[in-house]
Scaffold this motif. Structure first.
Motif, short mmCIF file in Angstrom:
data_model
loop_
_atom_site.label_atom_id
_atom_site.label_comp_id
_atom_site.label_asym_id
_atom_site.label_seq_id
_atom_site.Cartn_x
_atom_site.Cartn_y
_atom_site.Cartn_z
N LEU A 41 10.23 -1.38 4.27
CA LEU A 41 10.12 -0.63 3.04
C LEU A 41 8.81 -0.96 2.36
CD1 LEU A 41 12.96 -1.99 0.67
CD2 LEU A 41 12.23 -3.15 2.70
N GLY A 42 8.62 -0.57 1.12
CA GLY A 42 7.29 -0.85 0.56
C GLY A 42 7.23 -0.52 -0.92
N GLY A 43 5.95 -0.10 -1.26
CA GLY A 43 4.88 0.32 -0.38
C GLY A 43 5.32 1.48 0.53
N GLU A 44 4.47 1.82 1.44
CA GLU A 44 4.76 2.97 2.30
C GLU A 44 4.53 2.60 3.78
OE1 GLU A 44 6.16 6.20 1.95
OE2 GLU A 44 5.97 5.69 4.06
N PRO A 45 5.63 2.35 4.50
CA PRO A 45 5.49 1.94 5.92
C PRO A 45 4.77 2.98 6.78
CG PRO A 45 7.71 1.51 5.14
CD PRO A 45 7.02 2.26 4.05
N THR A 92 10.84 5.65 3.41
CA THR A 92 9.56 6.32 3.22
C THR A 92 9.65 7.31 2.08
OG1 THR A 92 7.92 7.79 4.20
CG2 THR A 92 10.17 8.02 5.03
N GLY A 93 8.54 7.48 1.37
CA GLY A 93 8.49 8.50 0.32
C GLY A 93 8.24 9.88 0.88
N TYR A 94 7.87 9.96 2.14
CA TYR A 94 7.60 11.27 2.75
C TYR A 94 8.90 11.97 3.12
CZ TYR A 94 2.70 10.03 2.74
OH TYR A 94 1.43 9.68 2.33
N MET A 103 2.85 -2.72 -5.37
CA MET A 103 2.69 -2.48 -3.93
C MET A 103 1.89 -1.21 -3.64
SD MET A 103 6.43 -3.57 -2.48
CE MET A 103 7.31 -4.95 -3.24
N TRP A 104 1.28 -0.60 -4.66
CA TRP A 104 0.48 0.60 -4.43
C TRP A 104 -0.88 0.29 -3.80
CZ3 TRP A 104 0.91 4.30 -9.31
CH2 TRP A 104 2.25 4.70 -9.46
N SER A 105 -1.50 -0.79 -4.20
CA SER A 105 -2.88 -1.09 -3.77
C SER A 105 -2.95 -1.35 -2.26
CB SER A 105 -3.38 -2.34 -4.51
OG SER A 105 -4.57 -2.78 -3.91
N ARG A 154 10.41 11.25 -2.00
CA ARG A 154 9.85 10.55 -3.17
C ARG A 154 10.96 10.01 -4.06
NH1 ARG A 154 6.58 12.80 -0.25
NH2 ARG A 154 4.69 13.90 -0.85
N TYR A 155 10.65 8.96 -4.78
CA TYR A 155 11.53 8.53 -5.87
C TYR A 155 11.28 9.45 -7.05
CZ TYR A 155 13.40 5.90 -9.75
OH TYR A 155 14.09 5.54 -10.87
N GLN A 156 12.31 10.13 -7.51
CA GLN A 156 12.17 11.03 -8.66
C GLN A 156 12.97 10.47 -9.83
OE1 GLN A 156 13.22 15.03 -7.45
NE2 GLN A 156 11.47 15.17 -6.07
N GLY A 190 0.82 -1.21 0.00
CA GLY A 190 0.00 0.00 0.00
C GLY A 190 0.85 1.26 0.00
N CYS A 191 0.66 2.10 -1.02
CA CYS A 191 1.36 3.39 -1.07
C CYS A 191 0.50 4.34 -1.89
CB CYS A 191 2.74 3.24 -1.70
SG CYS A 191 3.59 4.84 -1.82
N SER A 192 0.24 5.53 -1.36
CA SER A 192 -0.62 6.49 -2.07
C SER A 192 0.19 7.54 -2.84
CB SER A 192 -1.54 7.20 -1.06
OG SER A 192 -0.75 7.98 -0.17
N LEU A 193 1.51 7.44 -2.82
CA LEU A 193 2.32 8.54 -3.35
C LEU A 193 2.50 8.53 -4.87
CD1 LEU A 193 4.98 8.81 -0.51
CD2 LEU A 193 3.10 10.35 -1.01
N ALA A 194 2.38 7.36 -5.46
CA ALA A 194 2.38 7.24 -6.93
C ALA A 194 3.53 7.98 -7.62
CB ALA A 194 1.04 7.74 -7.48
N CYS A 195 4.75 7.74 -7.17
CA CYS A 195 5.91 8.37 -7.81
C CYS A 195 6.03 7.86 -9.25
CB CYS A 195 7.20 8.00 -7.09
SG CYS A 195 7.24 8.38 -5.34
N LYS A 196 6.30 8.79 -10.16
CA LYS A 196 6.51 8.40 -11.57
C LYS A 196 7.77 7.52 -11.65
CE LYS A 196 6.72 10.48 -16.12
NZ LYS A 196 8.01 10.87 -16.66
N GLY A 197 7.67 6.39 -12.31
CA GLY A 197 8.83 5.52 -12.48
C GLY A 197 9.04 4.56 -11.32
N CYS A 198 8.10 4.52 -10.37
CA CYS A 198 8.21 3.60 -9.22
C CYS A 198 8.42 2.17 -9.71
CB CYS A 198 6.93 3.69 -8.39
SG CYS A 198 6.81 2.42 -7.11
N TRP A 199 9.34 1.47 -9.05
CA TRP A 199 9.64 0.08 -9.42
C TRP A 199 8.70 -0.90 -8.74
CZ3 TRP A 199 14.42 -2.22 -11.63
CH2 TRP A 199 15.17 -1.27 -12.34
S1 SF4 Z 1 7.03 6.07 -2.25
FE1 SF4 Z 1 8.11 4.25 -2.97
S2 SF4 Z 1 6.53 2.67 -3.29
FE2 SF4 Z 1 5.48 4.65 -3.09
S3 SF4 Z 1 5.21 5.30 -5.22
FE3 SF4 Z 1 7.10 6.27 -4.45
S4 SF4 Z 1 8.73 4.84 -5.05
FE4 SF4 Z 1 6.79 3.74 -5.21
#
Ligand code: SF4
Length: 188
Positions: free
Chosen positions: A76-80, A106-108, A46-48, A133-135, A33-42
């Motif tokens: 890690l995650g997802g978003e802990p 964390t993406g935060y 794990m978003w749902s 965030r992953y950029q 589960g992760c709500s951040l939706a970074c572009k290019g996330c690997w």
């Molecule tokens: S915070 Fe991590 S898991 Fe969440 S969208 Fe960004 S890269 Fe993907």
């Protein structure tokens, strides 16, 4: 943020002994589960936030305590932080019962984390926080432990981790007795 599944973690994957997510041999847990939706996330799978593998936090703690010869735990995650109540509980129990180090991705960002009490409790109790965030445009596969240049490695005051990230691209290949092969990390 409240946990959707009470005292159960929503887990994506567990790797009981990995070497590339922080110093030494570590028990790694990818939370679902992760709500951040970074572009290019690997880790888009794990978003749902739908239940994937639900595991009571006490059961996860017992699995960690039973693992031999680990130096620490990496979340890690997802978003802990989007399962923060259970995440804080788990980190505090690990710290209370063991001398293991805890690392959390964390993406935060630090300012975002410090606006919330539970998230601040995470920051205060871990030994190393990889934050931001992953950029995609800042991707660099030659930084040990993190993926994009904007991400910050934060060592809180009480941190027991002394090791610093090196210029290194690490990939881990795990071959199970069953023949199953898993590749961890981000090959360039
Ligand atoms: S915070 Fe991590 S898991 Fe969440 S969208 Fe960004 S890269 Fe993907």
């Amino acid at each position: 943020m409240k946990n959707l599944y009470s005292t159960q973690f929503n887990i994506s994957h567990i790797e009981p002994a990995t070497h590339i997510y922080g110093p030494g041999r570590r028990f790694a847990v990818w939370l679902q589960g992760c709500s951040l939706a970074c572009k290019g996330c690997w880790n888009k799978e794990m978003w749902s936030f739908k239940a994937n593998e639900l595991l009571d936090r006490k059961t996860l703690l017992a699995q960690i305590l039973a693992e031999q010869d680990i130096e620490g735990v990496t979340l890690l995650g997802g978003e802990p932080l989007e399962q923060a109540e259970n995440t804080v509980w788990l980190i505090q129990e690990i710290k209370r019962l063991t001398s293991l180090t805890v690392m959390l991705y964390t993406g935060y960002t630090k300012p975002e984390i410090e606006q919330k009490q539970l998230w601040s409790a995470v920051e205060a109790n871990v030994d190393l926080l990889v934050s931001g965030r992953y950029q995609e445009q800042d991707r660099n596969t030659n930084n040990q432990w993190y993926g994009s240049e904007n991400q910050e490695l934060i060592y809180p005051k009480k941190s027991k981790i002394e090791q610093r990230s090196k210029r290194l691209n690490e990939v881990e290949i795990i071959i199970e007795e069953t023949g199953e092969v898993r590749v961890l990390g981000y090959p360039s």
